[in-house]
Design an enzyme around this catalytic site. Structure first.
Site, short mmCIF file in Angstrom:
data_model
loop_
_atom_site.label_atom_id
_atom_site.label_comp_id
_atom_site.label_asym_id
_atom_site.label_seq_id
_atom_site.Cartn_x
_atom_site.Cartn_y
_atom_site.Cartn_z
N GLU A 98 0.84 -1.20 0.00
CA GLU A 98 0.00 0.00 0.00
C GLU A 98 0.88 1.25 0.00
O GLU A 98 2.02 1.21 0.46
CB GLU A 98 -0.86 -0.07 1.25
CG GLU A 98 -2.24 0.45 1.29
CD GLU A 98 -3.00 0.85 0.05
OE1 GLU A 98 -2.44 1.48 -0.85
OE2 GLU A 98 -4.20 0.59 0.03
N ASP A 99 0.35 2.34 -0.52
CA ASP A 99 1.12 3.59 -0.49
C ASP A 99 0.89 4.36 0.81
O ASP A 99 1.83 4.93 1.36
CB ASP A 99 0.82 4.47 -1.71
CG ASP A 99 -0.65 4.78 -1.86
OD1 ASP A 99 -1.48 3.98 -1.40
OD2 ASP A 99 -1.00 5.81 -2.44
N ASP A 102 -4.47 5.76 6.11
CA ASP A 102 -5.01 6.99 6.68
C ASP A 102 -6.01 6.58 7.77
O ASP A 102 -5.60 6.27 8.90
CB ASP A 102 -5.67 7.74 5.52
CG ASP A 102 -5.98 9.18 5.83
OD1 ASP A 102 -6.42 9.45 6.95
OD2 ASP A 102 -5.81 10.05 4.95
N PHE A 151 -1.05 16.90 3.60
CA PHE A 151 -1.54 16.50 2.28
C PHE A 151 -0.33 16.14 1.41
O PHE A 151 0.36 17.02 0.91
CB PHE A 151 -2.35 17.63 1.63
CG PHE A 151 -3.26 17.14 0.55
CD1 PHE A 151 -2.82 16.25 -0.42
CD2 PHE A 151 -4.58 17.55 0.50
CE1 PHE A 151 -3.65 15.77 -1.41
CE2 PHE A 151 -5.43 17.09 -0.50
CZ PHE A 151 -4.97 16.21 -1.45
C1 PRP Z 1 -5.64 5.57 -0.88
C2 PRP Z 1 -4.59 4.56 -0.46
C3 PRP Z 1 -5.38 3.55 0.32
C4 PRP Z 1 -6.48 4.37 0.94
C5 PRP Z 1 -6.10 4.68 2.35
O1 PRP Z 1 -6.21 5.14 -2.07
O2 PRP Z 1 -3.94 3.99 -1.55
O3 PRP Z 1 -5.90 2.53 -0.49
O4 PRP Z 1 -6.59 5.58 0.19
O5 PRP Z 1 -7.11 5.39 3.00
P1 PRP Z 1 -7.83 4.84 4.30
O6 PRP Z 1 -6.78 4.30 5.23
O7 PRP Z 1 -8.48 6.10 4.87
O8 PRP Z 1 -8.84 3.82 3.91
P2 PRP Z 1 -7.15 6.06 -2.99
O9 PRP Z 1 -8.58 5.75 -2.69
O10 PRP Z 1 -6.72 7.50 -2.87
O11 PRP Z 1 -6.88 5.51 -4.47
P3 PRP Z 1 -5.56 5.57 -5.38
O12 PRP Z 1 -4.53 4.68 -4.72
O13 PRP Z 1 -6.01 5.02 -6.69
O14 PRP Z 1 -5.09 7.00 -5.47
#
Ligand code: PRP
Length: 179
Positions: A98-99, A102, A151
């Site tokens: 995962e990147d 949050d 951010f």
């Molecule tokens: C981001 C990230 C996680 C998620 C984390 O994805 O890659 O999957 O949000 O948030 P959380 O802990 O609050 O659930 P995003 O929905 O932005 O999609 P992307 O990776 O395609 O940009």
């Protein structure tokens, strides 16, 4: 530096050095095994590619696209699977890449869903973690960097699909998302 960046939080050198370290830890963990390494699209793709290239462990690669249901920018509730795994993970070691974590909602539901498929193990490695934002009980096994609630963009992370290909993690100027 991109002109929409307030400042660089993690430069390329810092990220690459840490990715190497974590890859070595994962090599130890998976010694003698062949994990299915799962890229969660899209944000983790850059980290995923650097991580697997630093791992010596033979591994299988797979891809998933998921999103949490919920309005606005905050993610809540159940998981929506936009693209599922190609591999059957029954009895396999699974490493989710995962990147950013949050609220933790996405990974909490994803881990639960994958565990229901009877894998041998499920571990999570994340590039970034914002523990101060946590809502769901979710602790990744491996974290490259814990960060404050800023951010962040770059190295896979976007704002309205921009900035993913920056080689560093930067903090986005408020004026960009408040206009
Ligand atoms: C981001 C990230 C996680 C998620 C984390 O994805 O890659 O999957 O949000 O948030 P959380 O802990 O609050 O659930 P995003 O929905 O932005 O999609 P992307 O990776 O395609 O940009």
């Amino acid at each position: 530096m991109n002109s929409d960046c307030e400042r660089i939080l993690l430069d390329e050198k810092t990220i690459q050095a840490r990715v190497k370290e974590v890859a070595a830890q994962l090599d130890k963990l998976y010694e003698g095994r062949k994990p299915v390494v799962v890229c969660i699209l899209k944000g983790s793709v850059v980290f995923f590619v650097d991580l697997i290239r630093n791992m010596k462990t033979p591994c299988e690669l797979d891809f998933m696209a998921v999103s949490s249901y919920g309005a606005g920018t905050a993610s809540t509730g159940e998981l929506k699977v936009k693209k599922d795994l190609a591999a059957d993970i029954t009895g396999r070691d699974v490493l989710i890449v995962e990147d950013i974590i949050d609220s933790g909602n996405t990974l909490y539901h994803l881990k639960k869903m994958l565990n229901a498929r009877a894998p041998a193990s499920v571990n999570i490695v994340t590039l970034l973690d914002k523990p101060s934002r946590r809502q769901a009980p979710m602790e990744p096994e491996y974290t490259c960097f814990e960060i404050e609630d800023e951010f962040v963009i770059g190295y896979g992370l976007d704002y309205t699909e921009d900035y993913r290909n920056l080689p560093y993690v930067g903090i986005l100027k408020r004026s960009v998302y408040e206009k």
